[in-house]
Enzyme design. Structure first.
Site, PDB file in Angstrom:
ATOM      1  N   CYS A  62      -1.208  -1.615  -2.242  1.00 57.96           N
ATOM      2  CA  CYS A  62       0.171  -2.100  -1.594  1.00 57.96           C
ATOM      3  C   CYS A  62       0.273  -1.576  -0.211  1.00 57.96           C
ATOM      4  CB  CYS A  62       1.130  -1.521  -2.557  1.00 57.96           C
ATOM      5  SG  CYS A  62       2.656  -2.717  -2.445  1.00 57.96           S
TER       6      CYS A  62
ATOM      7  N   HIS B   4      -0.320  -2.159  -8.462  1.00 57.59           N
ATOM      8  CA  HIS B   4       0.014  -0.710  -8.942  1.00 57.59           C
ATOM      9  C   HIS B   4      -0.051  -0.618 -10.346  1.00 57.59           C
ATOM     10  CE1 HIS B   4       2.118   0.715  -5.217  1.00 57.59           C
ATOM     11  NE2 HIS B   4       2.726  -0.600  -5.347  1.00 57.59           N
TER      12      HIS B   4
END
Ligand code: GLN
Length: 253
Positions: A97, A198
Site C-alpha cells: 500500500c 493489507h
C-alpha cells in the site's frame, strides 16, 4: 539443505509505515522460515541508514497514511539507488500500500504534494477523491503456469498507474485494485512485489510468503531452493473466508 540459513530482512521505516497490522507479515515470514529450520534476522532501516550491497536478502515496507508517507518519502527516495542495486544483486522485496506507492516514481497525495519515490517499480500514483476500501481477490501467475489467488483488504485514496508494458501482480476478481478501472492490482518487477493488499497479506496467502522466502534463500545461499510444503489448514480457511467476503462485497464504494 543441511543446517538452516540466516535470512536477513531489511524492514523499511517500521515505526512509520505499519497500518492494518502489516507488521504481521514479518511474523509469518519468521515462522515459516523457522518451520523449515531457517532463521530470520530483521534489521530496521530508517532515515540515513546505509544499505550495503549483499547484506539484505529481502526488503519489506508496509502501509501508512499520507501524513506518515510525507515524513519518510525523501529519506526512502534517497535509499532508491542502493535498493535498486541490492535488487539487481538478487535481493527480493515486498511493498504494501503506502510503501508500494513510494516504491514507484512518485505519489501525489490528497493535499496535492508530490512525494518522491524510490523508483523500484515502473509506476506512479495520484490520490483521488474517494477512498477505495474493502475486501479484494486477485488471480496471480508469479510462476508461469501456476495460477494462484491472493485475498486481502484494501484502503487507499491513491490510484496507481503502471507504465506501458509493466507487469501487474494480478487480475482483479473482486475489489478495486490499482485504480478501480484497469482490472489489475499491484505490480511485479522480477523479485520486487508491490500490492495494495493489507490484512495483513501473508497469513492468509502463505504461498506468497513461501515465494518470497525462496527468493531470499536463493540470494543467501546462491542456490535455487525448494521449501518443504506445510499443512496450512488454518491459512487455507482464512484465505477462503477472505475470498468469500471479497466476492460478496468487494469493489463497492
Ligand atoms: N496514504 C495512501 C493512500 O491513501 C496509502 C494508504 C495505505 O497505506 N493504506 O492511498
Amino acid at each position: 539443505m543441511s543446517g538452516g540459513a540466516k535470512i536477513v530482512v531489511g524492514h523499511l521505516f517500521p515505526d512509520y509505515l505499519n497500518i492494518y497490522a502489516d507488521r504481521g507479515n514479518m511474523a509469518v515470514l519468521e515462522s515459516r522460515a523457522a518451520w523449515r529450520g531457517h532463521q530470520l534476522e530483521v534489521l530496521p532501516l530508517g532515515a540515513g541508514v546505509e544499505i550495503r550491497p549483499g547484506v539484505h536478502d529481502l526488503f519489506y515496507v508496509g502501509g501508512g497514511q499520507d501524513r506518515e508517507q510525507e515524513l519518510i518519502a525523501p529519506a526512502l527516495a534517497e535509499m532508491g539507488e542502493a535498493l535498486r542495486a541490492a535488487v539487481a544483486g538478487g535481493a527480493a522485496a515486498l511493498a504494501v500500500c503506502g510503501g508500494y506507492q513510494l516504491f514507484g516514481r512518485f505519489y501525489r497525495d490528497q493535499s496535492g504534494d508530490e512525494l518522491p519515490g524510490a523508483g523500484l517499480l515502473p509506476l506512479h500514483t495520484i490520490a483521488g477523491e474517494r477512498r477505495m476500501i474493502g475486501d479484494v481477490l486477485l488471480e496471480c501467475e508469479l510462476v508461469p503456469g501456476q495460477l494462484r489467488s491472493l485475498a486481502g483488504f484494501e484502503n487507499h485514496a491513491g490510484r496507481t498507474y503502471l507504465d506501458e508494458g509493466a507487469e501487474p501482480l494480478g487480475r482483479v476478481l473482486a475489489g478495486f485494485g490499482n485504480d478501480g478501472e484497469s482490472g489489475y492490482e499491484g505490480c511485479r518487477a522480477g523479485r520486487v512485489i508491490g500490492t495494495y493488499l493489507h490484512g495483513p497479506l501473508l497469513p492468509r496467502n502463505p504461498w506468497l510468503a513461501d515465494w518470497l522466502l525462496a527468493q531470499a534463500l536463493a540470494h543467501r545461499t546462491g542456490e535455487a531452493s525448494q521449501l518443504d510444503p506445510l499443512e496450512d489448514e488454518l491459512e487455507g480457511e482464512a484465505h477462503a473466508v477472505s475470498a468469500d467476503r471479497a466476492r460478496s462485497r468487494g469493489g463497492r464504494y
